[in-house]
Design a protein around this motif. Structure first.
Motif, mmCIF file in Angstrom:
data_model
loop_
_atom_site.group_PDB
_atom_site.id
_atom_site.type_symbol
_atom_site.label_atom_id
_atom_site.label_comp_id
_atom_site.label_asym_id
_atom_site.label_seq_id
_atom_site.Cartn_x
_atom_site.Cartn_y
_atom_site.Cartn_z
ATOM 1 N N TYR A 1 40.570 72.946 62.771
ATOM 2 C CA TYR A 1 41.699 72.753 63.551
ATOM 3 C C TYR A 1 42.191 74.234 64.306
ATOM 4 O O TYR A 1 41.957 75.145 63.580
ATOM 5 C CB TYR A 1 42.973 72.201 62.621
ATOM 6 N N ALA B 1 44.329 76.896 65.408
ATOM 7 C CA ALA B 1 45.428 77.553 64.551
ATOM 8 C C ALA B 1 46.316 78.235 65.574
ATOM 9 O O ALA B 1 47.432 78.603 65.302
ATOM 10 C CB ALA B 1 44.782 78.638 63.718
ATOM 11 N N THR B 2 46.130 78.611 66.845
ATOM 12 C CA THR B 2 46.740 79.081 68.027
ATOM 13 C C THR B 2 46.833 77.990 69.151
ATOM 14 O O THR B 2 46.061 77.296 69.437
ATOM 15 C CB THR B 2 46.666 80.508 68.237
ATOM 16 N N SER C 1 41.075 82.017 66.343
ATOM 17 C CA SER C 1 41.400 81.445 65.093
ATOM 18 C C SER C 1 41.487 80.091 64.844
ATOM 19 O O SER C 1 42.041 79.435 65.545
ATOM 20 C CB SER C 1 42.649 82.154 64.547
ATOM 21 N N TYR C 2 40.775 79.680 63.800
ATOM 22 C CA TYR C 2 40.998 78.091 63.645
ATOM 23 C C TYR C 2 41.170 77.929 61.811
ATOM 24 O O TYR C 2 40.842 78.668 61.034
ATOM 25 C CB TYR C 2 39.833 77.547 63.747
ATOM 26 N N TYR C 3 42.072 76.903 61.549
ATOM 27 C CA TYR C 3 42.233 76.512 60.241
ATOM 28 C C TYR C 3 40.844 75.561 59.782
ATOM 29 O O TYR C 3 40.450 74.674 60.717
ATOM 30 C CB TYR C 3 43.338 75.630 59.865
ATOM 31 N N GLN D 1 43.621 82.713 53.863
ATOM 32 C CA GLN D 1 44.911 82.842 54.507
ATOM 33 C C GLN D 1 45.764 82.119 53.680
ATOM 34 O O GLN D 1 45.929 80.686 53.886
ATOM 35 C CB GLN D 1 44.965 82.548 55.869
ATOM 36 N N MET E 1 40.389 80.055 56.626
ATOM 37 C CA MET E 1 40.247 80.353 57.865
ATOM 38 C C MET E 1 38.789 80.554 58.679
ATOM 39 O O MET E 1 38.099 81.266 57.987
ATOM 40 C CB MET E 1 41.466 80.947 58.524
#
Length: 342
Positions: free
Chosen positions: A18, A20-21, A106-108, A152, A157
């Motif tokens: 997903y 993240a930003t 960045s990604y979850y 995190q 992440m």
């Protein structure tokens, strides 16, 4: 936006990716300034002059000799991408070996299903305990990238990374080694840093340009005169006396802080105004689409957040006297250092 698995050794952890930003702000498009009509762009071939449909657009590369290599969608689709549905862990390294310069987006990472929970938690807790990160490869859309897998809070992440040859060498950009600073200057600079850092809260920061742009767009839509833009403080073009500049900066920061506490302006007053504006924006937000349990959870989270902010404000009021005394002592020490330096 991506579904695959984390692979290390013979262990596989099914996960979903997903973003993240996200970029905030108003999306602008090009229009004709005379009548507001949308400006459309056509894809026209420079050789035959014909408009080219999307299905006939390929990729090309032209070398120094003027030769062009045409790469079709099928050519690109046939290229090998071993990491297309796999976060392929290459090694586990100490976290301090990776610098922010190497990181991109960045990604979850979330477990794909219930069966993935156990191996997900195992990998997460192992990374936490060893204070390590995983260097891996991942393909998002059509490009393979280096990636960093880290923890995190209670999530893992992924940060896409630049390849080593994509990072430029910064040699020769720093001041020469012959430039030195005196202990008094370091002490004054440290005092200034401490003064500017008091009561700082990263969550209170906002994009002032974007806020001004939002106001401008709203004024244009409502056929109103836009609010005049506030003056910006120009950067100093020359620093003649470093110690005087440091002392002046400390004095200005102290003055702004006093003004803010007395309600006449300064950092504290601006912080209060921003918090009030943020509260107003939150009140205007539409209700969430989901209902039931999600709404209840959000309400509970909001209540907890309000309680925390109230407690934080009370704690801040209790420590005001202590901060005032500490600041007076710090300022006196800074002035003495300035006199000794001069």
């Amino acid at each position: 936006m991506w579904k695959g698995a984390i692979g290390f050794g013979l262990v596989s952890v099914p996960v979903k990716l997903y973003a993240a930003t996200e970029d905030h702000g108003v999306r602008l498009h090009e229009v004709h300034d005379k009548d507001g009509g949308r400006v459309r762009r056509r894809s026209v071939c420079s050789v035959c002059g014909e408009e080219v449909g999307y299905e006939h657009i390929a990729k090309g590369y032209e070398d120094d000799e003027g030769r062009t290599a045409i790469l079709t969608k099928d050519d690109l689709a046939d290229l090998p991408l071993p990491s297309k549905n796999l976060i392929d862990v290459l090694a586990f390294v100490d976290a301090d070996r990776i610098t922010p310069l190497q990181l991109a987006r960045s990604y979850y990472l979330a477990p794909e299903n219930g069966a993935a929970n156990k191996p997900y938690v195992l990998l997460r807790e192992t990374l936490k305990k060893t204070d390590r990160v995983a260097v891996s490869k991942i393909t998002i859309r059509t490009r393979e990238s280096l990636a960093l897998l880290r923890v995190q809070d209670d999530l893992m992440m992924v940060h896409t990374m630049y390849w080593p040859d994509e990072i430029r060498d910064g040699a020769g950009l720093a001041p020469p080694d012959s430039v030195t600073v005196r202990p008094q200057e370091l002490k004054m600079a440290t005092s200034l840093m401490d003064t500017l850092s008091e009561d700082f809260d990263l969550d209170d920061l906002e994009d002032e340009y974007q806020r001004a742009l939002d106001e401008l767009v709203t004024a244009r839509l409502d056929k109103k005169t836009p609010t005049a833009a506030s003056d910006t403080t120009p950067a100093p073009d020359n620093v003649i006396d470093l110690m005087s500049a440091l002392q002046a900066s400390i004095d200005r920061a102290d003055r702004e802080d006093r003004d803010g506490k007395s309600g006449t302006g300064g950092r504290t007053a601006r912080k209060t105004a921003k918090s009030a504006a943020a509260a107003g924006k939150s009140a205007k937000k539409p209700a969430a689409k989901d209902s039931g349990t999600k709404d209840s959870a959000k309400s509970t989270g909001t209540a907890k957040s309000t309680t925390k902010r109230t407690a934080k404000t009370t704690e801040a009021k209790k420590s005001t006297a202590k901060k005032g005394a500490a600041k007076a002592t710090k300022k006196t020490a800074a002035k003495k250092s300035s006199r000794r330096a001069s």
